[in-house]
Design a protein around this motif. Sequence first.
Motif, PDB file in Angstrom:
ATOM      1  N   LEU A   1      -1.250 -14.321   0.193  1.00 31.38           N
ATOM      2  CA  LEU A   1      -0.133 -13.683  -0.494  1.00 31.38           C
ATOM      3  C   LEU A   1      -0.426 -13.512  -1.984  1.00 31.38           C
ATOM      4  N   GLN A   2      -1.182 -14.443  -2.564  1.00 31.04           N
ATOM      5  CA  GLN A   2      -1.574 -14.293  -3.966  1.00 31.04           C
ATOM      6  C   GLN A   2      -2.401 -13.027  -4.159  1.00 31.04           C
ATOM      7  N   GLU A   3      -3.372 -12.821  -3.269  1.00 33.43           N
ATOM      8  CA  GLU A   3      -4.218 -11.636  -3.358  1.00 33.43           C
ATOM      9  C   GLU A   3      -3.410 -10.362  -3.110  1.00 33.43           C
ATOM     10  N   LEU A   4      -2.457 -10.433  -2.187  1.00 35.47           N
ATOM     11  CA  LEU A   4      -1.622  -9.269  -1.906  1.00 35.47           C
ATOM     12  C   LEU A   4      -0.753  -8.923  -3.107  1.00 35.47           C
ATOM     13  N   TYR A   5      -0.177  -9.934  -3.736  1.00 33.59           N
ATOM     14  CA  TYR A   5       0.639  -9.694  -4.940  1.00 33.59           C
ATOM     15  C   TYR A   5      -0.191  -8.973  -6.002  1.00 33.59           C
ATOM     16  N   ASN A   6      -1.375  -9.490  -6.269  1.00 38.06           N
ATOM     17  CA  ASN A   6      -2.229  -8.886  -7.289  1.00 38.06           C
ATOM     18  C   ASN A   6      -2.561  -7.433  -6.935  1.00 38.06           C
ATOM     19  N   LYS A   7      -2.836  -7.183  -5.660  1.00 38.08           N
ATOM     20  CA  LYS A   7      -3.165  -5.825  -5.219  1.00 38.08           C
ATOM     21  C   LYS A   7      -1.975  -4.891  -5.377  1.00 38.08           C
ATOM     22  N   LEU A   8      -0.796  -5.337  -4.976  1.00 35.43           N
ATOM     23  CA  LEU A   8       0.391  -4.485  -5.037  1.00 35.43           C
ATOM     24  C   LEU A   8       0.754  -4.117  -6.474  1.00 35.43           C
ATOM     25  N   ILE A   9       0.663  -5.079  -7.366  1.00 32.22           N
ATOM     26  CA  ILE A   9       0.968  -4.792  -8.770  1.00 32.22           C
ATOM     27  C   ILE A   9      -0.013  -3.763  -9.328  1.00 32.22           C
ATOM     28  N   GLY A  10      -1.262  -3.850  -8.897  1.00 35.14           N
ATOM     29  CA  GLY A  10      -2.264  -2.900  -9.362  1.00 35.14           C
ATOM     30  C   GLY A  10      -2.088  -1.499  -8.813  1.00 35.14           C
ATOM     31  N   MET A  11      -1.312  -1.344  -7.756  1.00 33.29           N
ATOM     32  CA  MET A  11      -1.100  -0.036  -7.134  1.00 33.29           C
ATOM     33  C   MET A  11      -0.012   0.780  -7.826  1.00 33.29           C
ATOM     34  N   THR A  12       0.739   0.184  -8.723  1.00 31.96           N
ATOM     35  CA  THR A  12       1.936   0.836  -9.270  1.00 31.96           C
ATOM     36  C   THR A  12       1.605   1.565 -10.559  1.00 31.96           C
ATOM     37  N   THR A  13       1.179   2.816 -10.427  1.00 33.00           N
ATOM     38  CA  THR A  13       0.804   3.616 -11.587  1.00 33.00           C
ATOM     39  C   THR A  13       1.978   4.383 -12.184  1.00 33.00           C
ATOM     40  N   ASP A  14       3.039   4.583 -11.405  1.00 37.62           N
ATOM     41  CA  ASP A  14       4.217   5.286 -11.903  1.00 37.62           C
ATOM     42  C   ASP A  14       5.412   4.897 -11.036  1.00 37.62           C
ATOM     43  N   LYS A  15       6.583   5.488 -11.304  1.00 37.23           N
ATOM     44  CA  LYS A  15       7.800   5.106 -10.587  1.00 37.23           C
ATOM     45  C   LYS A  15       7.724   5.437  -9.105  1.00 37.23           C
ATOM     46  N   VAL A  16       7.141   6.579  -8.763  1.00 40.92           N
ATOM     47  CA  VAL A  16       7.038   6.960  -7.352  1.00 40.92           C
ATOM     48  C   VAL A  16       6.151   5.978  -6.599  1.00 40.92           C
ATOM     49  N   GLU A  17       4.998   5.636  -7.181  1.00 43.75           N
ATOM     50  CA  GLU A  17       4.108   4.677  -6.512  1.00 43.75           C
ATOM     51  C   GLU A  17       4.759   3.310  -6.429  1.00 43.75           C
ATOM     52  N   ALA A  18       5.549   2.940  -7.428  1.00 40.37           N
ATOM     53  CA  ALA A  18       6.255   1.657  -7.392  1.00 40.37           C
ATOM     54  C   ALA A  18       7.252   1.626  -6.236  1.00 40.37           C
ATOM     55  N   LEU A  19       7.984   2.706  -6.034  1.00 37.55           N
ATOM     56  CA  LEU A  19       8.942   2.769  -4.927  1.00 37.55           C
ATOM     57  C   LEU A  19       8.228   2.723  -3.580  1.00 37.55           C
ATOM     58  N   LYS A  20       7.056   3.344  -3.498  1.00 38.51           N
ATOM     59  CA  LYS A  20       6.278   3.281  -2.262  1.00 38.51           C
ATOM     60  C   LYS A  20       5.798   1.859  -2.005  1.00 38.51           C
ATOM     61  N   VAL A  21       5.447   1.129  -3.050  1.00 37.53           N
ATOM     62  CA  VAL A  21       5.062  -0.275  -2.896  1.00 37.53           C
ATOM     63  C   VAL A  21       6.240  -1.083  -2.364  1.00 37.53           C
ATOM     64  N   GLY A  22       7.440  -0.820  -2.893  1.00 42.31           N
ATOM     65  CA  GLY A  22       8.624  -1.506  -2.376  1.00 42.31           C
ATOM     66  C   GLY A  22       8.822  -1.255  -0.900  1.00 42.31           C
ATOM     67  N   ALA A  23       8.681  -0.008  -0.482  1.00 42.68           N
ATOM     68  CA  ALA A  23       8.829   0.331   0.934  1.00 42.68           C
ATOM     69  C   ALA A  23       7.744  -0.332   1.773  1.00 42.68           C
ATOM     70  N   LEU A  24       6.523  -0.392   1.248  1.00 37.94           N
ATOM     71  CA  LEU A  24       5.425  -1.061   1.950  1.00 37.94           C
ATOM     72  C   LEU A  24       5.732  -2.532   2.181  1.00 37.94           C
ATOM     73  N   ILE A  25       6.266  -3.191   1.160  1.00 36.15           N
ATOM     74  CA  ILE A  25       6.624  -4.608   1.294  1.00 36.15           C
ATOM     75  C   ILE A  25       7.666  -4.794   2.389  1.00 36.15           C
TER      76      ILE A  25
END
Length: 243
Positions: free
Chosen positions: A123-147
Amino acid sequence: MNIRKKLVGIGVLLLVLLGFVVGSVAAYRGEPGPYPGALQLNLTYTGELSEEEKEALLYMIEEEKLARDVYLTLYEKCNLTVFEMIAQSEQRHMDAVLMLIEKYNLTAPLTLDEVGVFENQELQELYNKLIGMTTDKVEALKVGALIEETDIQDLEGWLTKVDNQDIIQVFGNLMKGSENHLRAFVRNLEVRRVSYEPQVLSEDQVNEILSSQWHGHAYGHCEMCKGGMKRGRGPKAAPSTDY
């Protein structure tokens, strides 16, 4: 199944479940809901935990923490209220699992109050990966949906491995909350004219979730409760003026 595992204190448990599922509905609507942290999980229940049930509780509290921590971080980064509201709901989910951990005298992770720090290295590695995926608001919302899709898939898996009725009910309501959250993130994407594509679950399952009504509470429709937000464990997101 051991007959003792059916002897659940239904009344008190329903209050706990009502609190955190209504909270997830409030997050879906964009406002905080009631906080059940002061309630005690006082169950007349003597079923022992299997090793898989112990693993399930300790994993799920950190998976719910991952969701909370990512959303708090993304709120600070993107200033979208949906992240602040759902982070509050994830805190209530953590509190519900923590009640079970404490009831069964398990040792909870020591990092629950530390944003972005996990005992489970996966989960630590997943957290780090997810935070790195959020380049803008749209990608951030997609990360939320992925979670939320991942939470639903994991909960479905755990529910095939546990038989204690209190765990089944809490996990079932966690899944309802994740379905509400998935709808909220997709709704925010649609407002931005972005069509959502499933990332973990099948297209049919996601379409079924998105086309169904939001969950009020586990036993019927419930209007959103408005009011102040009291916090238990964990950090608090700053107020938001943007939605």
